[in-house]
Design a protein around this motif. Structure first.
Motif, PDB file in Angstrom:
ATOM      1  N   UNK A 234       0.786  -1.225   0.045  1.00  0.00           N
ATOM      2  CA  UNK A 234      -0.142   0.158   0.093  1.00  0.00           C
ATOM      3  C   UNK A 234       0.879   1.221  -0.044  1.00  0.00           C
ATOM      4  N   UNK A 235       0.351   2.320  -0.791  1.00  0.00           N
ATOM      5  CA  UNK A 235       1.237   3.396  -1.052  1.00  0.00           C
ATOM      6  C   UNK A 235       0.244   4.477  -1.065  1.00  0.00           C
ATOM      7  N   UNK A 236       0.773   5.862  -0.154  1.00  0.00           N
ATOM      8  CA  UNK A 236      -0.233   6.674  -0.094  1.00  0.00           C
ATOM      9  C   UNK A 236       0.596   7.824  -1.129  1.00  0.00           C
ATOM     10  N   UNK A 237      -0.091   8.453  -1.862  1.00  0.00           N
ATOM     11  CA  UNK A 237       0.233   9.529  -2.803  1.00  0.00           C
ATOM     12  C   UNK A 237      -0.291  10.919  -2.526  1.00  0.00           C
TER      13      UNK A 237
ATOM     14  N   UNK B  32      -2.250  14.076  -2.877  1.00  0.00           N
ATOM     15  CA  UNK B  32      -2.996  14.365  -3.751  1.00  0.00           C
ATOM     16  C   UNK B  32      -3.475  13.569  -4.857  1.00  0.00           C
ATOM     17  N   UNK B  33      -3.033  12.165  -4.657  1.00  0.00           N
ATOM     18  CA  UNK B  33      -3.510  11.269  -5.774  1.00  0.00           C
ATOM     19  C   UNK B  33      -4.283  10.233  -4.925  1.00  0.00           C
ATOM     20  N   UNK B  34      -4.432   9.837  -3.509  1.00  0.00           N
ATOM     21  CA  UNK B  34      -5.133   8.929  -2.996  1.00  0.00           C
ATOM     22  C   UNK B  34      -4.091   7.806  -2.652  1.00  0.00           C
ATOM     23  N   UNK B  35      -4.934   6.655  -2.366  1.00  0.00           N
ATOM     24  CA  UNK B  35      -4.102   5.462  -1.902  1.00  0.00           C
ATOM     25  C   UNK B  35      -3.990   4.344  -2.835  1.00  0.00           C
ATOM     26  N   UNK B  36      -2.743   3.899  -3.299  1.00  0.00           N
ATOM     27  CA  UNK B  36      -2.668   2.818  -4.281  1.00  0.00           C
ATOM     28  C   UNK B  36      -2.151   1.555  -3.401  1.00  0.00           C
ATOM     29  N   UNK B  37      -2.919   0.456  -3.843  1.00  0.00           N
ATOM     30  CA  UNK B  37      -2.395  -0.828  -3.299  1.00  0.00           C
ATOM     31  C   UNK B  37      -2.452  -1.757  -4.339  1.00  0.00           C
ATOM     32  N   UNK B  38      -1.638  -3.081  -4.232  1.00  0.00           N
ATOM     33  CA  UNK B  38      -1.758  -4.188  -4.802  1.00  0.00           C
ATOM     34  C   UNK B  38      -1.842  -5.435  -4.012  1.00  0.00           C
ATOM     35  N   UNK B  39      -2.828  -6.358  -4.501  1.00  0.00           N
ATOM     36  CA  UNK B  39      -3.288  -7.240  -3.805  1.00  0.00           C
ATOM     37  C   UNK B  39      -3.589  -8.544  -4.885  1.00  0.00           C
ATOM     38  N   UNK B  40      -2.919  -9.683  -4.672  1.00  0.00           N
ATOM     39  CA  UNK B  40      -3.112 -10.973  -5.515  1.00  0.00           C
ATOM     40  C   UNK B  40      -3.035 -10.558  -7.004  1.00  0.00           C
ATOM     41  N   UNK B  41      -2.139  -9.451  -7.306  1.00  0.00           N
ATOM     42  CA  UNK B  41      -1.747  -9.407  -8.608  1.00  0.00           C
ATOM     43  C   UNK B  41      -2.748  -8.228  -9.234  1.00  0.00           C
ATOM     44  N   UNK B  42      -3.604  -7.859  -8.490  1.00  0.00           N
ATOM     45  CA  UNK B  42      -4.409  -6.735  -9.033  1.00  0.00           C
ATOM     46  C   UNK B  42      -4.136  -5.310  -8.402  1.00  0.00           C
ATOM     47  N   UNK B  43      -4.478  -4.293  -8.991  1.00  0.00           N
ATOM     48  CA  UNK B  43      -4.263  -2.847  -8.720  1.00  0.00           C
ATOM     49  C   UNK B  43      -5.547  -2.153  -7.864  1.00  0.00           C
ATOM     50  N   UNK B  44      -5.113  -1.668  -7.183  1.00  0.00           N
ATOM     51  CA  UNK B  44      -6.423  -0.935  -6.308  1.00  0.00           C
ATOM     52  C   UNK B  44      -6.049   0.530  -5.693  1.00  0.00           C
ATOM     53  N   UNK B  45      -6.985   1.285  -6.006  1.00  0.00           N
ATOM     54  CA  UNK B  45      -6.678   2.684  -5.792  1.00  0.00           C
ATOM     55  C   UNK B  45      -7.930   3.372  -5.046  1.00  0.00           C
ATOM     56  N   UNK B  46      -7.838   4.173  -4.224  1.00  0.00           N
ATOM     57  CA  UNK B  46      -8.796   5.142  -3.390  1.00  0.00           C
ATOM     58  C   UNK B  46      -8.585   6.600  -3.944  1.00  0.00           C
ATOM     59  N   UNK B  47      -9.381   7.383  -4.212  1.00  0.00           N
ATOM     60  CA  UNK B  47      -9.040   8.677  -4.372  1.00  0.00           C
ATOM     61  C   UNK B  47     -10.170   9.349  -5.011  1.00  0.00           C
TER      62      UNK B  47
END
Length: 253
Positions: free
Chosen positions: A3-6, A8-23
């Motif tokens: 999980x990475x917090x950028x 102004x861009x939101x939160x980006x995460x990776x799980x089981x080969x899929x990319x997730x984003x909250x923003x």
């Protein structure tokens, strides 16, 4: 899972080969018409909307709304009565910002502002209006508080905001802003009254001395008397300030 917090861009995460984003919605391209319709509905009501995406496809949204301080509208109404322009700088979408501004009576809104651009917004306001005051409480507000001519931090805000601000509004009571403004106006008035009165006495005594109509006793009496009057006039700051005759409406939900 990573999980990475950028900022102004939101939160980006990776799980089981899929990319997730909250923003915020402006960061996403693949949005269904139904999701966009719901977004417009929530933002028009003054709510902040964030998307949750899986592999860049928006699959859910979350809408939330900060409760505005019930005294905010009263404070803004007072400032407008004093011909002071009020503006809101927010990272929310324009629709959300406009809805909140309308509810509070704010004159203008700077929306979709990233944290690092808040100081630039203050600079543009200083160019347009001149002296600018900023009220903030978060870490992201710190650069703008420093840039403003006067920075006010909320008493329950972050330590960074409090450290860099010029003044702190204790107990998060925005009505104290009105009190401080009235006190500052009264102080300015009394200072100028004392300066003009003291200079007038000096000029009068000097003139009488030049034309030979001054004696030591009268000079001492006039000088000491003027000093006493200036002191008493300054003590008027200790008197309670007059309450506003106009009743301001508080926000209700």
């Amino acid at each position: 899972m990573s999980v990475k917090n950028e900022i102004g861009q939101g939160i980006i995460g990776q799980y089981n080969g899929r990319n997730y984003r909250i923003g915020k919605p402006s960061l996403f391209q693949q949005v269904s018409p139904e999701m966009q319709e719901k977004t417009n509905e929530f933002t028009s009501a003054g709510k902040t909307v964030v998307y949750f995406s899986e592999d860049e496809e928006v699959v859910a949204l979350i809408a939330f709304m900060d409760r505005a301080d019930e005294k905010a509208a009263a404070t803004i109404a007072y400032l407008k009565e004093q011909n002071i322009n009020t503006l809101m700088i927010t990272g929310d979408a324009k629709t959300t910002g406009d809805a909140v501004a309308h509810a509070l009576g704010i004159d203008e809104v700077f929306s979709n502002i990233l944290p690092e651009n808040k100081a630039e917004a203050i600079t543009s306001l200083q160019t347009k209006y001149g002296k600018t005051a900023m009220v903030g409480d978060g870490v992201n507000d710190a650069p703008a508080l420093v840039k403003a001519d006067i920075g006010f931090a909320m008493g329950e805000g972050t330590d960074v905001a409090i450290d860099v601000a010029d003044a702190v509004i204790m107990q998060n009571d925005l009505l104290k802003f009105e009190y401080v403004h009235k006190l500052a106006k009264k102080l300015n008035q009394i200072v100028w009254q004392n300066i003009i009165f003291a200079m007038g006495i000096v000029l009068l005594l000097s003139g009488l001395n030049i034309i030979g109509q001054m004696n030591i006793g009268l000079g001492v009496l006039a000088h000491e008397g003027s000093t006493f009057i200036v002191l008493v006039n300054g003590l008027r700051l200790l008197l309670p300030l007059k309450k506003s005759k106009k009743a301001y409406n508080l926000i209700s939900y």
